[in-house]
Design a protein around this motif. Sequence first.
Motif, PDB file in Angstrom:
ATOM      1  N   HIS A 120       0.847  -1.204   0.000  1.00  0.00           N
ATOM      2  CA  HIS A 120       0.000   0.000   0.000  1.00  0.00           C
ATOM      3  C   HIS A 120       0.878   1.248   0.000  1.00  0.00           C
ATOM      4  O   HIS A 120       1.835   1.333   0.755  1.00  0.00           O
ATOM      5  N   HIS A 122       0.941   4.524   1.168  1.00  0.00           N
ATOM      6  CA  HIS A 122       0.184   5.293   2.150  1.00  0.00           C
ATOM      7  C   HIS A 122       0.240   6.797   1.870  1.00  0.00           C
ATOM      8  O   HIS A 122       1.317   7.387   1.872  1.00  0.00           O
ATOM      9  N   GLY A 123      -0.950   7.363   1.627  1.00  0.00           N
ATOM     10  CA  GLY A 123      -1.050   8.810   1.412  1.00  0.00           C
ATOM     11  C   GLY A 123      -1.123   9.213  -0.042  1.00  0.00           C
ATOM     12  O   GLY A 123      -1.444  10.361  -0.353  1.00  0.00           O
ATOM     13  N   HIS A 445      -7.596   6.990   9.326  1.00  0.00           N
ATOM     14  CA  HIS A 445      -6.910   7.157   8.039  1.00  0.00           C
ATOM     15  C   HIS A 445      -7.881   6.913   6.893  1.00  0.00           C
ATOM     16  O   HIS A 445      -8.671   5.983   6.949  1.00  0.00           O
ATOM     17  N   HIS A 447      -7.975   6.317   2.724  1.00  0.00           N
ATOM     18  CA  HIS A 447      -7.154   6.036   1.542  1.00  0.00           C
ATOM     19  C   HIS A 447      -7.517   6.954   0.371  1.00  0.00           C
ATOM     20  O   HIS A 447      -8.648   7.404   0.253  1.00  0.00           O
TER      21      HIS A 447
HETATM   22 CU    CU Z   1      -3.198   4.352   3.553  1.00  0.00          CU
END
Ligand code: CU
Length: 524
Positions: A120, A122-123, A445, A447
């Motif tokens: 993944h 992330h961000g 969080h 996605h």
């Molecule tokens: Cu993420």
Amino acid sequence: PARRTFLKSVGGLSTVALLPAPLLLGGCQPGGAATHAETSGLEQGPFDVELTLFARPDVAPILPGAASEVWRYTASLLKGPDDTLTRLGDGYLGPLIRLRRGQRVRIHIDNQLPEATTVHWHGLHVPPDVDGQPRFPIQSGAQKTVSFVVDDRAGLYWYHPHPHGKDGGRVGFQSYAGLAGPLVIEDDNERGLDLPQGDQERILVLQDRSFAGDNELTYLSGGMGSMMTRMHGFRGEHLLVNGKPATMQEVSAAAHRLRIMNGSNARIYKLAWSDGRPVTVIGTDGGLLEAPEDFPYITLAPAQRVDIWISFEKAAQGTRIQLLNRPHDAGGMMGGGMMMGGMMGGSDTASDQATPLLTLEVNGRGEDGVSTRPERLSNELADLPRPDKTTAPRLFRLGMKMMQGFTINGRQFEGATVADGEAVSLGESEVWEFFNDTMMPHPMHVHGLQFRVLSRHYADARSAGQLAAGIVDSGLHDTVLVLPGERVRIALTFTDFPGLYPYHCHNMEHEDNGMMRYYEVRKV
Ligand code: CU
Ligand code: C2O
Ligand code: CU
């Protein structure tokens, strides 16, 4: 006997260290058609950057003495600038991947682990099938290729596994075993600013680990302790920076930029300077702020990043300044307080002592021209869409099921099933409200995008004193800490990519045990 503790949770696999050496130089091995997933993302090249990322068992030195068995990322560059891949220390962390905004990137992921995984980003703002979310597992021994255009602001992002099977998530275990790495995006806007760079720019990944004899990593060990750990999330006895215990780094008598990432499973840090000076923040998860802001300390929850500016210009040679993790009661009534302290055994180092993470010793003069504190940073934030104040927020109540963990609007992870309140429209901006109706903090969080934090309301004064003064809400974020009793509103815009994306608590044990859902971006 100590070795078993870590390996047991891999399901009886005890040959981790004996697997064949990985293919480090061979690049992408297309293998059989059956195991190599189709490229997803961009339809065709040319690509500016192409690399192979391997996830594999290995050994790495962490504590003094014997090396520890880990799972880690390694990579080889097939195409692109020489500084695309660099190593951060000699620990287990994955390589630092350096990308530039606008680049077309292609990554071959080679799963040499004994179980399924995903990678993944992330961000990053990428399509669902590039995102590495649980819906697209890469089986043991299989490869998958993803490609995308780098379309995020300059900033520190990261990559980690995101598998979730029938028995729950494996994010906590796989990340803990060592699978995580930093990813830096650069752009023209940032390059136009006179920020410290080269040796005056450091990346620090904060994690915590526990060890048995022989330096073997220990994770959840079963029984009562394990149940409590699932409840609070795992906190290790040793604080690590870039995969090593507290270290010393030399700095020059000039300005520095420290880019800090919390890669821990569940630990919330409270970061402060040992000489009492304020912490000057210049950036967050999604890049630079409009202007620097000072804080007494920084509250950094799992998955969050903070970009700090500090000058040693006036410091005498040999001066030492420490970056401390200050003690705090991480979870209100239940988080490491007296009542639970005993039951949690030695799993938390949080005491009344501040723990040094890093000692910086001033040595040498540094380069000219980057010592003055910047007054203005990015002007990109002013142009972001403003949410309509009259729009009612979409409510997400963070709750708890006795003995079964945590919930979002009363439900736990159900794979790709999307509830009524979880469908949004492509191109729209919305306000979401996370209401934490539990006694523990939850770093939430989302996605696929970066959002802004609009407001916080405390229903419960207990939370406020502990961590609140260190929370950085300016700028762009992909993870926001919601304290017990708090209502936090964020503004999001769903652009470019329709489809399903996860949103979840980034306390990895909460996430793995059901505190994750999908939302769907629908074309209208
Ligand atoms: Cu993420
Ligand atoms: Cu850092 Cu869903 O992940
Ligand atoms: Cu949580």
